[in-house]
Design an enzyme around this catalytic site. Structure first.
Site, PDB file in Angstrom:
ATOM      1  N   LYS A 101     -24.328  -1.304   1.127  1.00  0.00           N
ATOM      2  CA  LYS A 101     -24.578   0.030   1.673  1.00  0.00           C
ATOM      3  C   LYS A 101     -25.115  -0.084   3.087  1.00  0.00           C
ATOM      4  O   LYS A 101     -25.716  -1.117   3.380  1.00  0.00           O
ATOM      5  CB  LYS A 101     -25.552   0.809   0.796  1.00  0.00           C
ATOM      6  CG  LYS A 101     -26.828   0.087   0.321  1.00  0.00           C
ATOM      7  CD  LYS A 101     -27.737  -0.607   1.246  1.00  0.00           C
ATOM      8  CE  LYS A 101     -28.442   0.186   2.303  1.00  0.00           C
ATOM      9  NZ  LYS A 101     -29.366  -0.678   3.131  1.00  0.00           N
ATOM     10  N   TYR A 161     -31.222   5.732   0.386  1.00  0.00           N
ATOM     11  CA  TYR A 161     -31.769   5.615  -0.979  1.00  0.00           C
ATOM     12  C   TYR A 161     -32.331   6.951  -1.459  1.00  0.00           C
ATOM     13  O   TYR A 161     -32.216   7.299  -2.638  1.00  0.00           O
ATOM     14  CB  TYR A 161     -32.859   4.544  -1.043  1.00  0.00           C
ATOM     15  CG  TYR A 161     -32.325   3.135  -0.954  1.00  0.00           C
ATOM     16  CD1 TYR A 161     -31.775   2.511  -2.064  1.00  0.00           C
ATOM     17  CD2 TYR A 161     -32.376   2.427   0.236  1.00  0.00           C
ATOM     18  CE1 TYR A 161     -31.273   1.230  -1.993  1.00  0.00           C
ATOM     19  CE2 TYR A 161     -31.875   1.133   0.326  1.00  0.00           C
ATOM     20  CZ  TYR A 161     -31.321   0.540  -0.792  1.00  0.00           C
ATOM     21  OH  TYR A 161     -30.821  -0.730  -0.715  1.00  0.00           O
TER      22      TYR A 161
END
Ligand code: NAD
Length: 337
Positions: free
Chosen positions: A100, A188
């Site tokens: 990511k 996140y």
């Protein structure tokens, strides 16, 4: 049978978290390395019992197609290189795990998805929290109604960017990082709101601030606060920072109880508490190696020919939303999706 994995990029996260985690994998083994530094690759090859013939560099990377020992390629490079190496890997006939954020732009994400589709290979984004037991417990608690009706979510992810750390120098460069704290760790918070609710946001507002004259924030942003509205009425308040000290937390406010995960997205230690009228409960869950779990998840998806839980489309959605968060902060306008 264990599938063979190649790791691309032998940086901090690859060498400290991912490579050691293969020892705990049941369906995956590390068999190849791709690095620009031959001596470093040889050192790790020896440590992990990897045949030196399975060491590649960025130039001869494409010849990995001729190596039947390699089934999956794991891209752990600076963000702006994810697209190129994922696409070349898929074109070499390998399945792809990509770190990511998936890539810098929506177009890159789409090209990665297309390349994997065309090659008939799986593409998974390494959203480790979606394989981690404490986060899975929080999802179950929130979605099963055990907190009552969910009203709000708060999630904060921050750390103090360290310009002396080589892993942080590319993060200060827009060209390599794509964005600032949002792309790196605010993602996140964004992920948490989506996997806790199981919904997609329909409205976004955001503000950003970077400390003036701080050389770390010449190209990328320090702080982003963003608010999301979900179709069921849940509102989420998130923050992302490269200026405050280590914070990785998620709070879910329900009509009957509040859940707190703090730390929520750490590597090896998590804490889950549920606050009700009659007191605070601390839930103890068996910690597991989330890296091994996510790696094995992709191997299992390949073996059983199933779509992984966090495919390219999941990474694309976050990049799309992060771009809208930047747009909302730039324009000062709430964006309806
Ligand atoms: P890092 O700088 O330690 O590692 C990057 C590696 O890429 C280095 O070995 C570097 O030599 C190599 N590299 C190859 N070409 C490069 C170039 N042109 N410029 C700079 N470096 C180049 O960084 P990291 O912290 O290990 O992050 C790597 C990736 O992993 C990032 O995408 C990051 O978002 C991701 N990450 C994910 C997690 C997680 O918890 N899932 C944690 C940390 C990092």
């Amino acid at each position: 049978k264990k599938l063979g994995w190649a790791v691309v990029g032998l940086g901090k996260f690859a060498t400290q978290q991912i490579m050691p985690s293969f020892a705990e994998c049941k369906q995956s083994k590390l068999v190849a390395l791709v690095s620009g530094d031959r001596a470093k690759a040889e050192k790790y090859a020896q440590q992990y019992g990897i045949n030196p013939k399975n060491i590649y560099n960025y130039q001869n990377y494409d010849s990995i197609r001729n190596n039947p020992e390699v089934d999956v390629i794991y891209i752990i490079l600076p963000n702006a290189l994810h697209a190129e190496y994922s696409i070349r890997g898929a074109q070499a006939g390998k399945h792809i795990m990509c770190e990511k954020p998936m890539a810098v732009t929506i177009e890159e994400c789409q090209a990665m998805i297309n390349a994997a589709k065309k090659a008939n290979r799986k593409l998974m984004i390494a959203y480790r929290a979606q394989y981690e037991p404490y986060n899975l417990a929080a999802i179950e608690l929130a979605r099963s109604g055990q907190l009552g009706k969910i009203k709000a979510i708060v999630s904060d992810h921050g750390r103090n960017l360290d310009p002396k750390d080589p892993a942080d120098t590319w993060r200060m460069q827009k060209k390599l990082a794509g964005g600032g704290s949002l792309y790196d760790i605010g993602i996140y918070s964004l992920q948490a709101t989506r996997y806790i609710t199981g919904e997609e946001p329909i409205e976004i507002s955001a503000i950003t601030h970077s400390t003036p004259n701080d050389p770390r924030f010449r190209e990328i942003e320090e702080n982003v606060n963003f608010t999301l509205r979900f179709p069921s009425g849940i509102l989420a308040n998130c923050s992302s920072s490269y200026g405050y000290s280590d914070t990785k937390r998620i709070q879910v406010f329900g009509s009957d109880a509040t859940l707190e995960l703090d730390p929520a997205t750490d590597y090896y230690k998590h804490r889950l508490t549920i606050k009700r009228k009659n007191g605070i409960e601390e839930r103890n869950i068996q910690e597991k190696n989330q890296f091994a779990l996510e790696i094995d998840h992709l191997s299992e998806s390949i073996i059983n020919n199933k779509q992984p839980k966090t495919p390219g489309e999941e990474g694309l959605q976050d990049v799309r939303l992060m771009q809208l968060i930047y747009q909302a902060s730039r324009t000062g306008k709430t964006i309806k999706i």
